[in-house]
Write a protein that holds these residues in place. Structure first.
Motif, PDB file in Angstrom:
ATOM      1  N   THR A 172       1.382  -1.399  -0.133  1.00  0.00           N
ATOM      2  CA  THR A 172       0.205   0.215  -0.031  1.00  0.00           C
ATOM      3  C   THR A 172       1.008   1.195   0.086  1.00  0.00           C
ATOM      4  OG1 THR A 172      -1.594  -1.058   1.429  1.00  0.00           O
ATOM      5  CG2 THR A 172      -1.926   1.215   0.989  1.00  0.00           C
ATOM      6  N   PRO A 173       0.672   2.362  -0.987  1.00  0.00           N
ATOM      7  CA  PRO A 173       1.275   3.395  -0.931  1.00  0.00           C
ATOM      8  C   PRO A 173       1.607   3.917   0.241  1.00  0.00           C
ATOM      9  CG  PRO A 173       0.151   3.312  -2.335  1.00  0.00           C
ATOM     10  CD  PRO A 173      -0.295   2.215  -2.053  1.00  0.00           C
ATOM     11  N   GLN A 174       2.531   4.764   0.359  1.00  0.00           N
ATOM     12  CA  GLN A 174       2.909   5.251   1.916  1.00  0.00           C
ATOM     13  C   GLN A 174       2.260   6.508   2.044  1.00  0.00           C
ATOM     14  OE1 GLN A 174       5.143   4.400   4.342  1.00  0.00           O
ATOM     15  NE2 GLN A 174       4.607   5.948   5.576  1.00  0.00           N
ATOM     16  N   GLU A 175       1.635   6.961   1.557  1.00  0.00           N
ATOM     17  CA  GLU A 175       0.446   8.391   1.867  1.00  0.00           C
ATOM     18  C   GLU A 175      -0.950   7.675   2.117  1.00  0.00           C
ATOM     19  OE1 GLU A 175       0.862   7.840  -3.173  1.00  0.00           O
ATOM     20  OE2 GLU A 175       2.112   8.033  -1.287  1.00  0.00           O
ATOM     21  N   VAL A 176      -1.689   6.214   1.727  1.00  0.00           N
ATOM     22  CA  VAL A 176      -2.670   6.122   2.346  1.00  0.00           C
ATOM     23  C   VAL A 176      -2.277   5.741   3.301  1.00  0.00           C
ATOM     24  CG1 VAL A 176      -4.759   3.973   2.650  1.00  0.00           C
ATOM     25  CG2 VAL A 176      -2.979   4.933   0.031  1.00  0.00           C
ATOM     26  N   ASP A 177      -3.562   6.881   4.380  1.00  0.00           N
ATOM     27  CA  ASP A 177      -3.373   6.643   6.016  1.00  0.00           C
ATOM     28  C   ASP A 177      -4.649   6.774   6.364  1.00  0.00           C
ATOM     29  OD1 ASP A 177      -4.226   9.492   5.415  1.00  0.00           O
ATOM     30  OD2 ASP A 177      -2.306  10.180   6.655  1.00  0.00           O
ATOM     31  N   PHE A 178      -5.941   6.964   5.192  1.00  0.00           N
ATOM     32  CA  PHE A 178      -7.448   7.361   5.716  1.00  0.00           C
ATOM     33  C   PHE A 178      -7.163   8.111   6.176  1.00  0.00           C
ATOM     34  CE2 PHE A 178      -7.065   2.728   5.003  1.00  0.00           C
ATOM     35  CZ  PHE A 178      -7.114   1.810   3.735  1.00  0.00           C
ATOM     36  N   THR A 179      -7.018   9.253   6.351  1.00  0.00           N
ATOM     37  CA  THR A 179      -7.130  10.415   6.913  1.00  0.00           C
ATOM     38  C   THR A 179      -7.981  11.159   6.410  1.00  0.00           C
ATOM     39  OG1 THR A 179      -5.963  11.765   5.857  1.00  0.00           O
ATOM     40  CG2 THR A 179      -5.334  10.366   7.922  1.00  0.00           C
ATOM     41  N   GLN A 180      -8.753  10.715   4.598  1.00  0.00           N
ATOM     42  CA  GLN A 180      -9.135  11.479   3.916  1.00  0.00           C
ATOM     43  C   GLN A 180     -10.100  10.687   3.525  1.00  0.00           C
ATOM     44  OE1 GLN A 180      -7.321  13.956   2.261  1.00  0.00           O
ATOM     45  NE2 GLN A 180      -5.615  13.293   1.598  1.00  0.00           N
ATOM     46  N   GLU A 181     -11.447  11.193   2.712  1.00  0.00           N
ATOM     47  CA  GLU A 181     -12.034  10.197   1.968  1.00  0.00           C
ATOM     48  C   GLU A 181     -11.384   9.818   0.504  1.00  0.00           C
ATOM     49  OE1 GLU A 181     -16.723  10.965   0.843  1.00  0.00           O
ATOM     50  OE2 GLU A 181     -16.141  10.854   2.560  1.00  0.00           O
ATOM     51  N   SER A 182     -10.749  10.464   0.459  1.00  0.00           N
ATOM     52  CA  SER A 182      -9.980  10.191  -0.895  1.00  0.00           C
ATOM     53  C   SER A 182      -9.119   8.940  -1.018  1.00  0.00           C
ATOM     54  CB  SER A 182      -8.988  11.331  -1.256  1.00  0.00           C
ATOM     55  OG  SER A 182      -7.825  11.566  -0.477  1.00  0.00           O
ATOM     56  N   ASP A 183      -8.898   8.433   0.789  1.00  0.00           N
ATOM     57  CA  ASP A 183      -8.173   6.876   0.033  1.00  0.00           C
ATOM     58  C   ASP A 183      -9.349   6.368   0.261  1.00  0.00           C
ATOM     59  OD1 ASP A 183      -5.824   7.817   0.884  1.00  0.00           O
ATOM     60  OD2 ASP A 183      -6.109   8.287   3.119  1.00  0.00           O
ATOM     61  N   PHE A 184     -10.647   6.250   0.075  1.00  0.00           N
ATOM     62  CA  PHE A 184     -11.914   5.088  -0.246  1.00  0.00           C
ATOM     63  C   PHE A 184     -12.010   5.799  -2.321  1.00  0.00           C
ATOM     64  CE2 PHE A 184     -12.061   5.411   3.932  1.00  0.00           C
ATOM     65  CZ  PHE A 184     -12.908   4.133   4.271  1.00  0.00           C
ATOM     66  N   LYS A 185     -11.254   6.216  -2.939  1.00  0.00           N
ATOM     67  CA  LYS A 185     -11.635   6.790  -4.013  1.00  0.00           C
ATOM     68  C   LYS A 185     -10.828   6.593  -4.752  1.00  0.00           C
ATOM     69  CE  LYS A 185     -15.588   9.413  -2.644  1.00  0.00           C
ATOM     70  NZ  LYS A 185     -16.589  11.026  -2.404  1.00  0.00           N
ATOM     71  N   SER A 186     -10.183   7.331  -4.909  1.00  0.00           N
ATOM     72  CA  SER A 186      -8.619   7.545  -5.463  1.00  0.00           C
ATOM     73  C   SER A 186      -8.291   6.601  -6.252  1.00  0.00           C
ATOM     74  CB  SER A 186      -7.607   8.420  -4.696  1.00  0.00           C
ATOM     75  OG  SER A 186      -6.845   7.882  -3.893  1.00  0.00           O
ATOM     76  N   ASP A 187      -7.098   6.669  -7.546  1.00  0.00           N
ATOM     77  CA  ASP A 187      -7.032   5.329  -8.622  1.00  0.00           C
ATOM     78  C   ASP A 187      -5.347   5.394  -7.928  1.00  0.00           C
ATOM     79  OD1 ASP A 187      -6.078   3.828 -10.389  1.00  0.00           O
ATOM     80  OD2 ASP A 187      -6.937   5.235 -11.852  1.00  0.00           O
ATOM     81  N   ILE A 188      -5.254   4.723  -7.816  1.00  0.00           N
ATOM     82  CA  ILE A 188      -3.471   3.887  -7.555  1.00  0.00           C
ATOM     83  C   ILE A 188      -2.923   3.187  -8.105  1.00  0.00           C
ATOM     84  CG2 ILE A 188      -4.213   5.457  -4.692  1.00  0.00           C
ATOM     85  CD1 ILE A 188      -3.547   2.950  -4.106  1.00  0.00           C
ATOM     86  N   GLY A 189      -3.628   2.624  -9.050  1.00  0.00           N
ATOM     87  CA  GLY A 189      -3.018   2.023  -9.746  1.00  0.00           C
ATOM     88  C   GLY A 189      -3.264   0.347  -9.560  1.00  0.00           C
ATOM     89  N   PRO A 190      -3.792  -0.664 -10.352  1.00  0.00           N
ATOM     90  CA  PRO A 190      -3.783  -1.883  -9.839  1.00  0.00           C
ATOM     91  C   PRO A 190      -3.605  -2.835  -8.680  1.00  0.00           C
ATOM     92  CG  PRO A 190      -3.896  -1.058 -13.073  1.00  0.00           C
ATOM     93  CD  PRO A 190      -3.421  -0.440 -11.945  1.00  0.00           C
ATOM     94  N   GLN A 191      -2.531  -2.996  -8.921  1.00  0.00           N
ATOM     95  CA  GLN A 191      -1.744  -3.540  -7.455  1.00  0.00           C
ATOM     96  C   GLN A 191      -2.521  -2.672  -6.786  1.00  0.00           C
ATOM     97  OE1 GLN A 191       0.833  -6.170  -8.359  1.00  0.00           O
ATOM     98  NE2 GLN A 191       2.437  -6.198  -7.128  1.00  0.00           N
ATOM     99  N   SER A 192      -1.708  -1.584  -6.878  1.00  0.00           N
ATOM    100  CA  SER A 192      -2.072  -0.850  -4.709  1.00  0.00           C
ATOM    101  C   SER A 192      -3.523  -0.974  -4.674  1.00  0.00           C
ATOM    102  CB  SER A 192      -1.424   0.413  -5.301  1.00  0.00           C
ATOM    103  OG  SER A 192       0.345   0.891  -5.317  1.00  0.00           O
ATOM    104  N   LEU A 193      -4.485  -0.634  -5.570  1.00  0.00           N
ATOM    105  CA  LEU A 193      -5.560  -0.597  -5.172  1.00  0.00           C
ATOM    106  C   LEU A 193      -6.191  -1.964  -4.473  1.00  0.00           C
ATOM    107  CD1 LEU A 193      -7.059   0.723  -8.337  1.00  0.00           C
ATOM    108  CD2 LEU A 193      -7.907   2.588  -6.879  1.00  0.00           C
ATOM    109  N   TYR A 194      -5.264  -2.432  -4.730  1.00  0.00           N
ATOM    110  CA  TYR A 194      -5.936  -4.269  -4.188  1.00  0.00           C
ATOM    111  C   TYR A 194      -5.418  -3.916  -2.420  1.00  0.00           C
ATOM    112  CZ  TYR A 194      -5.692  -9.209  -3.231  1.00  0.00           C
ATOM    113  OH  TYR A 194      -6.036 -10.256  -3.147  1.00  0.00           O
ATOM    114  N   ALA A 195      -3.960  -4.029  -3.215  1.00  0.00           N
ATOM    115  CA  ALA A 195      -3.563  -3.781  -1.769  1.00  0.00           C
ATOM    116  C   ALA A 195      -4.405  -2.873  -0.851  1.00  0.00           C
ATOM    117  CB  ALA A 195      -1.668  -3.089  -1.683  1.00  0.00           C
TER     118      ALA A 195
END
Length: 347
Positions: free
Chosen positions: A195-218
């Motif tokens: 999971t990319p380092q910037e994902v920390d679930f502080t904001q709703e964008s972490d439920f919506k943004s496109d971060i690439g296929p493998q990272s979405l799954y991760a």
């Protein structure tokens, strides 16, 4: 050396040993086989996505262990029909196996439908001993669901949040009436580490943004592990429901439709690299071992169980209690904004 052995055991289906069984590479105290599941007569289980892949392995194992009833939640009637045909022809199962299986059509991105199905199950059984949250979207390109949420997060995480919340009263009833442990298992993955380092679930964008296929799954698999640990801490321990056991598990690299077919959607050419691994992937029965261990054996929760029964720490993010809290809080906000009220999970 043990780390190398554990890596093979946890991820692959073969080993350079006389037996060829990778699960024999781990320390004896962490070994487990499907034959050790034990007799489950009188008990009731639920498996999401229980008609194919790792979920099929779980359903088959539960039926073989004489489970009294098993609810299978999935979207496709064709796939459950194929599973039932396979069960009917399987010499390891008794003639009444399919009579003990109840299929519920359920799309985990339709949270109102998930809650409705959970209510139906509560009306149809007085107990629920095992809940395996297995269904999920694999490594695929970004797509938004009906709520504007990344479909990986919606299917793999939020749909199961709604389901667990709606079934917790039934799980508690089972504990109280039958004086037993009940177990909830979330299928995570060691890919959560990516999971990319910037994902920390502080904001709703972490439920919506496109971060690439493998990272979405991760990201979704990190959410599965975070939420299992949140429930263990806030529900089982703090709320006094210590006989409701929440764990997450990693199945390994398993030969399923996800790793055979769906991988070509995001990676039309590179996906063949995954296909080349077929000879060393786990089959679905090897892939369900950690889930079946988690569903039948532990008396403590909050663990990340890797095949066959190895407790691993998991990613550092998954042990961050503040991140667990943020994920739970945002999950509830998003679900309730869609018109579905969570009633049981403490947030």
């Amino acid at each position: 050396m043990q780390t190398i052995k554990s890596t093979i055991a946890e991820n692959l289906g073969v080993a350079p040993t006389r037996s060829g069984d990778p699960h024999q590479l781990v320390e004896p105290r962490h070994r487990f086989s499907l034959e050790q599941v034990g007799d489950l007569s009188g008990k009731v289980a639920l498996v999401t996505g229980g008609s194919e892949g790792v979920g099929f392995g779980c359903t088959h194992t539960l039926l073989k262990a004489n489970i009294d009833k098993i609810f299978v939640l999935s979207k496709s009637q064709d796939i459950i029909s194929q599973a039932k045909d396979a069960f009917a022809q399987d010499d390891q199962l008794d003639a009444n196996a399919n009579a003990r299986l109840a299929w519920k059509q359920c799309d985990l991105t339709d949270w109102k439908s998930v809650q409705k199905v959970a209510r139906e199950i509560t009306d149809e059984t007085e107990r629920l001993d095992i809940l395996i949250a297995n269904a999920g979207k694999g490594i695929m390109t970004h797509a938004l669901d009906r709520h504007g949420i990344d479909s990986h997060m919606s299917t793999n995480h939020l749909g199961h949040v709604v389901l667990i919340d709606a079934l917790l009263p039934l799980l508690n009833k089972t504990v109280e009436k039958h004086q037993t442990y009940v177990r909830v298992v979330s299928l995570s993955s060691n890919l959560a580490e990516q999971t990319p380092q910037e994902v920390d679930f502080t904001q709703e964008s972490d439920f919506k943004s496109d971060i690439g296929p493998q990272s979405l799954y991760a990201r979704s698999k990190l959410a599965n592990l975070l939420f299992a640990r949140y429930l263990d801490r806030e529900y089982s321990q703090k709320a006094g429901h210590d006989h409701v056991i929440f764990n997450a598990c990693h199945p390994g690299v398993v030969e399923t439709r996800q790793t055979q077919v769906w991988i070509h959607e995001p990676f039309p050419i590179l996906g063949y690299g995954m296909n080349l691994l077929n000879p060393i992937k786990k089959d679905i029965f090897q892939g369900c071992v950690s889930a079946m261990y988690s569903a039948t054996q532990p008396t403590k929760g909050g663990n990340f169980i890797c095949p066959p029964a190895v407790p691993e720490e998991g990613p550092a993010k998954s042990r961050d209690q503040e991140m667990q809290d943020r994920l739970a809080r945002l999950s509830k906000e998003i679900i309730e904004r869609a018109g579905v009220t969570l009633l049981t999970i403490p947030v």
